[in-house]
Scaffold this motif. Structure first.
Motif, PDB file in Angstrom:
ATOM      1  N   GLY A  67       0.781  -1.219   0.000  1.00 38.53           N
ATOM      2  CA  GLY A  67       0.000   0.000   0.000  1.00 38.53           C
ATOM      3  C   GLY A  67       0.815   1.272   0.000  1.00 38.53           C
ATOM      4  O   GLY A  67       0.254   2.364  -0.127  1.00 38.53           O
ATOM      5  N   GLU A  68       2.139   1.133   0.098  1.00 40.01           N
ATOM      6  CA  GLU A  68       3.005   2.306   0.077  1.00 40.01           C
ATOM      7  C   GLU A  68       3.502   2.581  -1.346  1.00 40.01           C
ATOM      8  O   GLU A  68       3.130   1.899  -2.292  1.00 40.01           O
ATOM      9  CB  GLU A  68       4.179   2.115   1.049  1.00 40.01           C
ATOM     10  N   VAL A  69       4.386   3.568  -1.466  1.00 37.76           N
ATOM     11  CA  VAL A  69       4.847   4.035  -2.775  1.00 37.76           C
ATOM     12  C   VAL A  69       6.313   3.704  -2.980  1.00 37.76           C
ATOM     13  O   VAL A  69       7.142   3.896  -2.080  1.00 37.76           O
ATOM     14  CB  VAL A  69       4.639   5.553  -2.907  1.00 37.76           C
ATOM     15  N   VAL A  70       6.649   3.203  -4.167  1.00 36.47           N
ATOM     16  CA  VAL A  70       8.040   3.016  -4.568  1.00 36.47           C
ATOM     17  C   VAL A  70       8.353   4.032  -5.664  1.00 36.47           C
ATOM     18  O   VAL A  70       7.511   4.307  -6.524  1.00 36.47           O
ATOM     19  CB  VAL A  70       8.306   1.580  -5.062  1.00 36.47           C
ATOM     20  N   HIS A  71       9.533   4.610  -5.614  1.00 30.29           N
ATOM     21  CA  HIS A  71       9.953   5.571  -6.634  1.00 30.29           C
ATOM     22  C   HIS A  71      10.841   4.848  -7.650  1.00 30.29           C
ATOM     23  O   HIS A  71      11.850   4.234  -7.280  1.00 30.29           O
ATOM     24  CB  HIS A  71      10.713   6.733  -5.992  1.00 30.29           C
TER      25      HIS A  71
END
Length: 268
Positions: free
Chosen positions: A36-40
């Motif tokens: 549910g988090e963000v990867v760049h």
């Protein structure tokens, strides 16, 4: 009008030369994120210095020339070009980056491809591919990852395939095994470089970082320091030519995070 036409031709020539001479790579800000988090994810164009082993930035690739997709653990594919944004206001500076939110756990692979005929004194078909992996886990404090499929080829015309798990077995002091494939088949005698970020291999062939693939296309490297490593292979196919180009130039990159200690174990 003539001056404008000449200027446009020179700009186009310079752009084509850039794509022909440089390599592309993908990298993530972290190898593992919580569900549910963000990867760049960054798409970068490297300098062609030091025999294509100097991966300092050389400018920003024309995004129209490439494809970029995210492949999920369930085999799903999604185009991520539409979420890429530039990091610099000048047209050819900086690089492309994207913030991708992932809602399902598992191993993900980001893949880039470029296949374009360019003219740098002669017409050359340039094929550039790149891969990077990241893992999505429900809890980062639980050192356990589900099984994944890093050894499966992505079906690219030229690619590097990991035979060492990028999360559970990639660690300082342990060998990393990579296979070079050309049109799905192992290819021998290809120089593969393992470049720690901030390091430049010496000379045309540095035995500390450069290795030649064996008859099965395999290369083994043992990292001695924790870092982000850029793995790159090049191959020139003189016999792959048409009336439009004189030969085909291949390059493939793979980015790995190498820690000091194994932070995860596989679920069997």
């Amino acid at each position: 009008m003539l001056r404008h036409t000449l200027l446009s031709t020179l700009i186009l020539f310079a752009a084509l030369s850039t794509a022909n001479a440089h390599d592309l790579w993908l990298q993530t800000n972290t190898p593992v994120i919580r569900t549910g988090e963000v990867v760049h994810v960054d798409l970068r164009l490297g300098n062609h210095g030091n025999h294509h082993r100097d991966f300092k930035l050389a400018g920003r690739i024309n995004l129209d020339w490439v494809s970029a997709e995210l492949r999920g653990p369930d085999g799903s594919r999604s185009d991520i070009k539409n979420v890429m944004v530039p990091t610099a206001s000048a047209e050819k500076e900086g690089y492309w980056t994207s913030a991708i939110e992932v809602t399902k756990p598992g191993t993900y692979c980001v893949i880039q491809q470029l296949d374009r005929v360019m003219n740098h004194g002669k017409a050359v078909r340039g094929v550039r591919t790149a891969k990077a992996y990241f893992e999505v886990a429900d809890a980062l404090d639980v050192a356990s990852l589900a099984q994944h499929h890093h050894q499966q080829p992505a079906g690219l015309p030229f690619e590097l395939v990991l035979h060492t798990c990028p999360f559970t077995d990639t660690v300082v002091g342990q060998p990393i095994k990579v296979q070079v494939l050309h049109n799905g088949e192992p290819i021998s005698d290809v120089v593969v470089s393992f470049i720690p970020e901030g390091t430049e291999p010496a000379g045309e062939f540095d035995p500390q970082y450069d290795f030649r693939s064996d008859k099965n296309g395999m290369v083994t490297f043992t990292p001695q320091a924790a870092n982000r490593y850029l793995i790159v292979a090049h191959h020139t196919a003189e016999d792959e030519k048409t009336d439009q180009y004189e030969f085909t130039s291949y390059a493939s990159t793979l980015t790995l995070h190498v820690p000091n200690k194994r932070p995860y174990v596989s679920q069997r």
